[in-house]
Design a protein around this motif. Structure first.
Motif, PDB file in Angstrom:
ATOM      1  N   LYS A   8      32.015  50.825  25.828  1.00  0.00           N
ATOM      2  CA  LYS A   8      30.582  51.025  26.011  1.00  0.00           C
ATOM      3  C   LYS A   8      29.998  50.265  27.193  1.00  0.00           C
ATOM      4  O   LYS A   8      28.987  50.685  27.761  1.00  0.00           O
ATOM      5  CB  LYS A   8      29.845  50.612  24.733  1.00  0.00           C
ATOM      6  CG  LYS A   8      30.264  51.442  23.514  1.00  0.00           C
ATOM      7  CD  LYS A   8      29.493  51.069  22.277  1.00  0.00           C
ATOM      8  CE  LYS A   8      29.849  52.007  21.121  1.00  0.00           C
ATOM      9  NZ  LYS A   8      29.063  51.731  19.908  1.00  0.00           N
ATOM     10  N   LEU A   9      30.585  49.152  27.541  1.00  0.00           N
ATOM     11  CA  LEU A   9      30.010  48.323  28.605  1.00  0.00           C
ATOM     12  C   LEU A   9      31.093  47.410  29.158  1.00  0.00           C
ATOM     13  O   LEU A   9      31.914  46.895  28.402  1.00  0.00           O
ATOM     14  CB  LEU A   9      28.847  47.500  28.050  1.00  0.00           C
ATOM     15  CG  LEU A   9      28.146  46.459  28.924  1.00  0.00           C
ATOM     16  CD1 LEU A   9      26.668  46.355  28.526  1.00  0.00           C
ATOM     17  CD2 LEU A   9      28.789  45.064  28.794  1.00  0.00           C
ATOM     18  N   ASN A  10      31.057  47.194  30.467  1.00  0.00           N
ATOM     19  CA  ASN A  10      31.900  46.176  31.094  1.00  0.00           C
ATOM     20  C   ASN A  10      31.036  45.336  32.011  1.00  0.00           C
ATOM     21  O   ASN A  10      30.552  45.824  33.038  1.00  0.00           O
ATOM     22  CB  ASN A  10      33.048  46.784  31.889  1.00  0.00           C
ATOM     23  CG  ASN A  10      33.868  45.721  32.605  1.00  0.00           C
ATOM     24  OD1 ASN A  10      34.005  44.606  32.121  1.00  0.00           O
ATOM     25  ND2 ASN A  10      34.396  46.060  33.772  1.00  0.00           N
ATOM     26  N   TRP A  11      30.801  44.096  31.613  1.00  0.00           N
ATOM     27  CA  TRP A  11      30.091  43.145  32.475  1.00  0.00           C
ATOM     28  C   TRP A  11      31.169  42.387  33.249  1.00  0.00           C
ATOM     29  O   TRP A  11      31.940  41.623  32.662  1.00  0.00           O
ATOM     30  CB  TRP A  11      29.278  42.178  31.626  1.00  0.00           C
ATOM     31  CG  TRP A  11      28.293  41.337  32.391  1.00  0.00           C
ATOM     32  CD1 TRP A  11      28.511  40.656  33.545  1.00  0.00           C
ATOM     33  CD2 TRP A  11      26.931  41.091  32.029  1.00  0.00           C
ATOM     34  NE1 TRP A  11      27.385  40.003  33.938  1.00  0.00           N
ATOM     35  CE2 TRP A  11      26.392  40.251  33.030  1.00  0.00           C
ATOM     36  CE3 TRP A  11      26.124  41.497  30.962  1.00  0.00           C
ATOM     37  CZ2 TRP A  11      25.068  39.802  32.979  1.00  0.00           C
ATOM     38  CZ3 TRP A  11      24.818  41.045  30.923  1.00  0.00           C
ATOM     39  CH2 TRP A  11      24.292  40.210  31.920  1.00  0.00           C
ATOM     40  N   PRO A  12      31.249  42.584  34.557  1.00  0.00           N
ATOM     41  CA  PRO A  12      32.362  41.986  35.296  1.00  0.00           C
ATOM     42  C   PRO A  12      32.293  40.469  35.347  1.00  0.00           C
ATOM     43  O   PRO A  12      31.213  39.872  35.262  1.00  0.00           O
ATOM     44  CB  PRO A  12      32.211  42.593  36.693  1.00  0.00           C
ATOM     45  CG  PRO A  12      30.784  42.992  36.799  1.00  0.00           C
ATOM     46  CD  PRO A  12      30.361  43.381  35.409  1.00  0.00           C
ATOM     47  N   ALA A  13      33.440  39.872  35.477  1.00  0.00           N
ATOM     48  CA  ALA A  13      33.516  38.427  35.668  1.00  0.00           C
ATOM     49  C   ALA A  13      32.904  38.052  37.012  1.00  0.00           C
ATOM     50  O   ALA A  13      32.793  38.877  37.923  1.00  0.00           O
ATOM     51  CB  ALA A  13      34.969  37.970  35.607  1.00  0.00           C
ATOM     52  N   SER A  14      32.497  36.813  37.119  1.00  0.00           N
ATOM     53  CA  SER A  14      31.963  36.266  38.368  1.00  0.00           C
ATOM     54  C   SER A  14      32.850  35.101  38.779  1.00  0.00           C
ATOM     55  O   SER A  14      33.071  34.178  37.993  1.00  0.00           O
ATOM     56  CB  SER A  14      30.523  35.793  38.149  1.00  0.00           C
ATOM     57  OG  SER A  14      29.983  35.226  39.329  1.00  0.00           O
ATOM     58  N   VAL A  15      33.354  35.149  39.997  1.00  0.00           N
ATOM     59  CA  VAL A  15      34.310  34.133  40.441  1.00  0.00           C
ATOM     60  C   VAL A  15      33.952  33.655  41.842  1.00  0.00           C
ATOM     61  O   VAL A  15      33.891  34.456  42.790  1.00  0.00           O
ATOM     62  CB  VAL A  15      35.752  34.683  40.443  1.00  0.00           C
ATOM     63  CG1 VAL A  15      36.723  33.602  40.902  1.00  0.00           C
ATOM     64  CG2 VAL A  15      36.142  35.203  39.066  1.00  0.00           C
ATOM     65  N   VAL A  16      33.683  32.367  41.974  1.00  0.00           N
ATOM     66  CA  VAL A  16      33.528  31.697  43.261  1.00  0.00           C
ATOM     67  C   VAL A  16      34.499  30.522  43.256  1.00  0.00           C
ATOM     68  O   VAL A  16      34.569  29.784  42.265  1.00  0.00           O
ATOM     69  CB  VAL A  16      32.082  31.205  43.480  1.00  0.00           C
ATOM     70  CG1 VAL A  16      31.988  30.261  44.674  1.00  0.00           C
ATOM     71  CG2 VAL A  16      31.137  32.388  43.679  1.00  0.00           C
ATOM     72  N   PRO A  17      35.290  30.317  44.305  1.00  0.00           N
ATOM     73  CA  PRO A  17      36.230  29.195  44.298  1.00  0.00           C
ATOM     74  C   PRO A  17      35.514  27.862  44.077  1.00  0.00           C
ATOM     75  O   PRO A  17      34.449  27.621  44.660  1.00  0.00           O
ATOM     76  CB  PRO A  17      36.855  29.259  45.700  1.00  0.00           C
ATOM     77  CG  PRO A  17      36.656  30.674  46.150  1.00  0.00           C
ATOM     78  CD  PRO A  17      35.368  31.115  45.538  1.00  0.00           C
TER      79      PRO A  17
END
Length: 441
Positions: free
Chosen positions: A344-353
């Protein structure tokens, strides 16, 4: 970083603004701004509160001397962006936060008073949205006010954003809408509450989030036939199949996968076992009439799946589906009537080094701002427990992390609050960060 004397003036200005900041957070909390798209809400009855908060915050931005842009993708759901123009020659910075909130639940369960009281106690401000996250949004705004009151001007532009939609990943009405309108910068900081585990931490990474459901079908018959369905020698599926029995079989199988993840999926910035498959809603029974006198015809389990930020979402989806298929093969009924999985939903991951310059800048600002407080020292660097709009700032080309007052453990629950000492330290950190990142004169 700002020279110590200059930093001292700004930190003193924040202390001088304490009463105004606390009052502003309290007043903003008193505005009911439930996201009208939140499940269970009647859109027409709820819409408009977000816009009212945006107009309230616009006045805070206007008093600073910002160029203010109030705009809405959907009527009544205004975003507010205030651009505090720099003198030139510095890096630009976005301070972002959301002003929509989740419903308060049953007000009778709030021991602190009305969910919309904005009540101020000696050490905290109560009410829905105090920690998630009107406190952080206004802390960012008052940081800029402190810089101005101390007599300084930034060189780079500071873009203050109070957006809608975050609570249901409606980023196209909120954060993504600001990017499409042209508001970008060299970096961004979202004021989501940092805790847990640590308050006022530097948060460069979040998990991804899937919402999916699993539905199992049964074969209804009279409930008195249960012995025929479950006892040795009974007629079994020729008579009927209880979907709830089969659904629990699938739920236990998914729980086994979750346990496996606790050992196999680890990340240094998250506590062990953080990546989970949470069965949040279970609905089942006979169709149309939920009584126990008919063998259940269906069972649906709604899952919130927090997945590893470095994993391909499609690979996660395939892993879950494959595990459910393998489990179904062990049951004669499910082998012929496999569970139905709906994504139903995919909230993407957030990645900053973690070594990105914005992480270092926030850490250094916090260290100076927190001197003499219970938050003193280098702030921890940790993963965010949940998901947030940094994902969509990053997708729009703005390297964004989060750092903010509050605690996810009191967000979305009864008696939400934000601690005032956290609010003040965050405000000081935002102020010193802006001076360092944007430059000042």
């Amino acid at each position: 970083m700002p020279q110590r004397a200059d930093a001292g003036k700004v930190l003193g200005a924040v202390d001088g603004l304490r009463g105004e900041l606390v009052r502003a957070v309290s007043e903003a909390v008193q505005i009911e701004s439930v996201n009208p798209k939140y499940p269970g809400q009647v859109y027409e009855e709820v819409v408009g509160g977000e816009g009212e908060v945006a107009r309230y915050i616009s006045r805070v931005y206007e008093d600073l001397g910002c160029e203010v842009d109030l705009f809405a993708i959907e009527a009544g759901r205004d975003n507010c962006v205030g651009v505090w123009k720099g003198s030139g020659g510095g890096r630009s910075l976005i301070f972002n936060g959301h002003i929509d909130v989740v419903p308060p639940g049953d007000p009778a369960n709030w021991q602190s008073g009305s969910p919309w009281s904005g009540k101020i106690d000696e050490d905290r401000i109560w009410g829905r949205g105090s920690t998630d996250m009107k406190g952080g949004v206004l802390a960012q705004a008052f940081a800029a006010h402190a810089i101005r009151r101390a007599g300084f001007r930034l060189r780079g532009d500071l873009i203050l954003e109070a957006v809608v939609g975050e609570e249901v990943m409606d980023h196209e009405c909120g954060t993504t809408a600001t990017i499409r309108r042209g508001y970008t910068a060299d970096a961004g900081v979202v004021s989501e509450p940092s805790a847990p585990p640590h308050p006022l931490a530097v948060v460069p990474i979040t998990p991804g989030l899937f919402w999916f459901s699993v539905t199992v079908r049964g074969k209804p018959t009279h409930a008195s036939m249960r012995a025929q369905l479950i006892r040795a020698g009974g007629e079994g599926e020729r008579v009927g199949v209880n979907a709830i029995d089969k659904g629990l079989f699938v739920m236990n199988a998914v729980r086994q996968l979750e346990e496996e993840w606790g050992q196999s999926k680890r990340h240094e910035l998250f506590p062990p076992g953080h990546f989970t498959i949470h069965p949040g809603v279970v609905i089942g029974g006979p169709k149309e009439v939920l009584v126990p006198f008919v063998v259940s015809e269906y069972m649906t389990i709604e899952y919130a799946c927090w997945y590893h930020p470095e994993e391909d979402p499609e690979a996660v989806r395939q892993e879950v589906e494959q595990h459910i298929r393998r489990a179904a093969e062990l049951d004669p009924w499910l082998r012929k009537h496999p569970p139905e999985v709906e994504w139903k939903l995919n909230w993407p991951a957030s990645v900053v080094p973690p070594d990105h310059p914005i992480c270092e800048a926030v850490s250094t600002a916090h260290e100076q701002a927190a001197e003499g407080t219970r938050f003193a020292g280098r702030p921890p660097v940790q993963g965010f427990a949940a998901v947030e709009d940094t994902a969509f700032l990053n997708a729009g080309g703005v390297p964004a992390i989060s750092y903010g007052p509050g605690d996810i453990r009191v967000a979305h629950g009864d008696d939400e609050y934000v601690l005032i000492d956290e609010l003040l330290t965050a405000t000081k950190t935002y102020a010193l960060l802006a001076m360092d990142w944007c430059g000042y004169e």
